[in-house]
Design an enzyme around this catalytic site. Structure first.
Site, PDB file in Angstrom:
ATOM      1  N   ILE A   6      -1.787  -7.515   5.250  1.00 45.06           N
ATOM      2  CA  ILE A   6      -1.141  -6.183   4.789  1.00 45.06           C
ATOM      3  C   ILE A   6      -2.107  -5.362   5.931  1.00 45.06           C
ATOM      4  O   ILE A   6      -3.056  -5.422   5.905  1.00 45.06           O
ATOM      5  CB  ILE A   6      -1.243  -5.779   3.657  1.00 45.06           C
ATOM      6  CG1 ILE A   6      -0.324  -6.632   2.823  1.00 45.06           C
ATOM      7  CG2 ILE A   6      -0.619  -4.380   3.471  1.00 45.06           C
ATOM      8  CD1 ILE A   6      -0.723  -6.373   1.294  1.00 45.06           C
ATOM      9  N   ASN A   8      -2.479  -2.609   6.410  1.00 44.50           N
ATOM     10  CA  ASN A   8      -3.369  -1.412   5.856  1.00 44.50           C
ATOM     11  C   ASN A   8      -4.541  -1.623   5.034  1.00 44.50           C
ATOM     12  O   ASN A   8      -5.328  -0.844   4.563  1.00 44.50           O
ATOM     13  CB  ASN A   8      -2.729  -0.267   4.995  1.00 44.50           C
ATOM     14  CG  ASN A   8      -1.484   0.451   6.189  1.00 44.50           C
ATOM     15  OD1 ASN A   8      -1.814   0.474   7.043  1.00 44.50           O
ATOM     16  ND2 ASN A   8      -0.530   0.916   5.382  1.00 44.50           N
ATOM     17  N   CYS A   9      -4.682  -3.156   5.040  1.00 46.37           N
ATOM     18  CA  CYS A   9      -5.651  -3.496   4.055  1.00 46.37           C
ATOM     19  C   CYS A   9      -7.001  -3.671   4.597  1.00 46.37           C
ATOM     20  O   CYS A   9      -7.014  -3.934   5.741  1.00 46.37           O
ATOM     21  CB  CYS A   9      -5.435  -5.009   3.635  1.00 46.37           C
ATOM     22  SG  CYS A   9      -6.670  -6.078   2.845  1.00 46.37           S
ATOM     23  N   ASN A  10      -8.153  -3.089   4.269  1.00 42.00           N
ATOM     24  CA  ASN A  10      -9.355  -2.949   4.699  1.00 42.00           C
ATOM     25  C   ASN A  10      -9.952  -4.196   5.262  1.00 42.00           C
ATOM     26  O   ASN A  10     -10.674  -4.668   6.175  1.00 42.00           O
ATOM     27  CB  ASN A  10     -10.358  -2.297   3.924  1.00 42.00           C
ATOM     28  CG  ASN A  10      -9.925  -0.935   4.000  1.00 42.00           C
ATOM     29  OD1 ASN A  10      -9.607  -0.195   4.943  1.00 42.00           O
ATOM     30  ND2 ASN A  10     -10.359   0.048   2.853  1.00 42.00           N
ATOM     31  N   LYS A  13      -8.256  -5.426   8.287  1.00 40.41           N
ATOM     32  CA  LYS A  13      -8.675  -4.731   9.398  1.00 40.41           C
ATOM     33  C   LYS A  13     -10.209  -5.372   9.970  1.00 40.41           C
ATOM     34  O   LYS A  13     -10.107  -5.433  10.960  1.00 40.41           O
ATOM     35  CB  LYS A  13      -8.727  -3.460   9.071  1.00 40.41           C
ATOM     36  CG  LYS A  13      -7.473  -2.552   9.120  1.00 40.41           C
ATOM     37  CD  LYS A  13      -7.762  -1.119   8.471  1.00 40.41           C
ATOM     38  CE  LYS A  13      -6.231  -0.615   8.309  1.00 40.41           C
ATOM     39  NZ  LYS A  13      -6.666   1.008   7.689  1.00 40.41           N
TER      40      LYS A  13
END
Length: 116
Positions: A6, A8-10, A13
């Protein structure tokens, strides 16, 4: 090589940044926009076990009530949940030639998998 996760998942990222810094070229498959098939989840489950695919430390799992969590006792139940709530899939999952080569982000494991 495809990274599933996903945007927006840290953790995703962090993994994507690590891969970029180490010149590892990947395609990105976002569960939120592209979804995931039951067949793909079943394929992964055979490789790493459905228990590994369900992220029980994540917010999505913790937000399920206990009765919903208690139902996840089989591959079928886990796949049904992951199809309904893709955020509960552990991420990132990296696949190459149909084989899961990494699940989650662990720098030491990435160094071993991606060393040239």
């Amino acid at each position: 090589m495809t990274v599933y996760g996903i945007k927006n998942c840290n953790t995703v990222k962090t993994a994507m940044d690590w891969l970029k810094q180490h010149n590892v070229t990947v395609d990105f498959h976002d569960y939120k926009t592209k979804g995931i098939t039951a067949a793909k989840l079943k394929e992964w489950s055979k490789q790493v076990g459905w228990e590994s695919l369900v992220n029980k430390r994540g917010t999505t799992w913790r937000q399920l009530d206990e009765s919903e969590q208690a139902k996840v006792t089989s591959e079928k139940a886990a796949i049904d949940l992951m199809m309904e709530k893709t955020s509960v899939i552990k991420r990132p999952l990296i696949e190459q030639n149909g084989k899961v080569i990494a699940l989650g982000f662990d720098e030491a494991a990435y160094v071993k998998v991606f060393k040239k």
